[in-house]
Motif scaffolding. Structure first.
Motif, PDB file in Angstrom:
ATOM      1  N   TYR A 108       0.838  -1.201   0.000  1.00  0.00           N
ATOM      2  CA  TYR A 108       0.000   0.000   0.000  1.00  0.00           C
ATOM      3  C   TYR A 108       0.872   1.249   0.000  1.00  0.00           C
ATOM      4  N   GLN A 112       2.078   6.538   3.961  1.00  0.00           N
ATOM      5  CA  GLN A 112       1.261   7.742   3.854  1.00  0.00           C
ATOM      6  C   GLN A 112       1.821   8.775   4.823  1.00  0.00           C
ATOM      7  N   SER A 122       0.808  11.978   5.192  1.00  0.00           N
ATOM      8  CA  SER A 122      -0.258  12.755   5.810  1.00  0.00           C
ATOM      9  C   SER A 122      -1.577  12.430   5.118  1.00  0.00           C
ATOM     10  N   GLN A 123      -2.593  12.154   5.896  1.00  0.00           N
ATOM     11  CA  GLN A 123      -3.899  11.853   5.327  1.00  0.00           C
ATOM     12  C   GLN A 123      -4.472  13.072   4.598  1.00  0.00           C
ATOM     13  N   ASP A 124      -4.112  14.254   5.041  1.00  0.00           N
ATOM     14  CA  ASP A 124      -4.637  15.477   4.441  1.00  0.00           C
ATOM     15  C   ASP A 124      -3.978  15.833   3.104  1.00  0.00           C
ATOM     16  N   THR A 125      -2.723  15.448   2.925  1.00  0.00           N
ATOM     17  CA  THR A 125      -1.996  15.930   1.752  1.00  0.00           C
ATOM     18  C   THR A 125      -1.696  14.889   0.689  1.00  0.00           C
ATOM     19  N   ASN A 126      -1.696  13.607   1.029  1.00  0.00           N
ATOM     20  CA  ASN A 126      -1.347  12.636  -0.009  1.00  0.00           C
ATOM     21  C   ASN A 126      -1.870  11.237   0.308  1.00  0.00           C
ATOM     22  N   ARG A 127      -1.930  10.437  -0.737  1.00  0.00           N
ATOM     23  CA  ARG A 127      -2.225   9.022  -0.569  1.00  0.00           C
ATOM     24  C   ARG A 127      -0.889   8.308  -0.365  1.00  0.00           C
ATOM     25  N   ALA A 128      -0.965   7.036  -0.073  1.00  0.00           N
ATOM     26  CA  ALA A 128       0.251   6.282   0.224  1.00  0.00           C
ATOM     27  C   ALA A 128       1.202   6.240  -0.973  1.00  0.00           C
ATOM     28  N   GLN A 129       2.492   6.133  -0.665  1.00  0.00           N
ATOM     29  CA  GLN A 129       3.518   6.123  -1.695  1.00  0.00           C
ATOM     30  C   GLN A 129       4.380   4.878  -1.577  1.00  0.00           C
ATOM     31  N   THR A 173       1.054   8.031  -5.711  1.00  0.00           N
ATOM     32  CA  THR A 173      -0.023   7.469  -6.526  1.00  0.00           C
ATOM     33  C   THR A 173      -0.443   8.470  -7.591  1.00  0.00           C
TER      34      THR A 173
END
Length: 193
Positions: free
Chosen positions: A80, A83, A85-92, A116
């Motif tokens: 997956y 991640q 930050s939940q506010d700024t990006n999806r998982a990498q 992503t």
């Protein structure tokens, strides 16, 4: 009954003492290996390295490591992802570069993050020969987008993988080639259009 308990106790004690002391194995290059492994630290954060679902581990093709082997271990983390930050990006997803020459223990010295929909899936390979300046072409499968990324790997550089994408707000800018069949048309809903 007493014999079973005694023999079980002796066997368990023997196993635990072997595990506690660690095993010296050729793969450990003289360092103890325990069944649970050990944490690899990240040079940038000074915390335990984080990677989701390591799929491929490949030693670098240089001869700068112990015993004339590659100095680095590259790990494709294809799960997956991380991640920030939940506010700024999806998982990498990421490629972690572990310096096997670092002391006292190997350390992650570089992370290349794939935000992503960019991705790093399973495949990781080096060109068989170095370029004139001593760097190697490094190929990373980018499964989600049906591409193969082409990076430069310089074992003498502080950040061996270039171009860098240290995350969280960066994108991979490495050249790539697409993998598709001639005249293939993807469904409109594939990869969100």
């Amino acid at each position: 009954m007493t014999f079973r308990l005694s023999s079980g106790f002796v066997l368990t004690t023997a196993l635990l003492s072997g595990i506690a002391s660690g095993q010296q194995e050729p793969a450990g290059e003289g360092r103890p290996i325990t069944p649970a492994g050990s944490l690899v630290m990240d040079s940038g954060t000074h915390l335990a390295a984080v990677g989701a679902m390591p799929m491929t581990m490949l030693r670098s093709p240089d001869k700068l490591g112990r015993g004339g082997k590659g100095r680095y271990l590259l790990v494709a983390n294809s799960g997956y992802g991380v991640q920030f930050s939940q506010d700024t990006n999806r998982a990498q997803q990421s490629i972690a570069v572990i310096d096997l020459n670092a002391t006292p223990e190997p350390r992650v010295t570089q992370n290349v993050y794939f935000p992503t929909p960019q991705s790093a899936n399973v495949g990781l390979a080096f060109a068989p020969a170095a370029s004139a300046e001593g760097s190697f072409a490094m190929y990373v499968s980018g499964g989600f987008e049906n591409k193969v990324w082409i990076f430069r790997f310089d074992p003498k550089a502080a950040a061996p993988v270039q171009p860098a994408a240290p995350g969280p707000g960066t994108k991979v800018t490495a050249p790539f080639f697409l993998i598709s069949n001639p005249r293939e048309v993807s469904p409109k809903d594939y990869n969100r259009g």
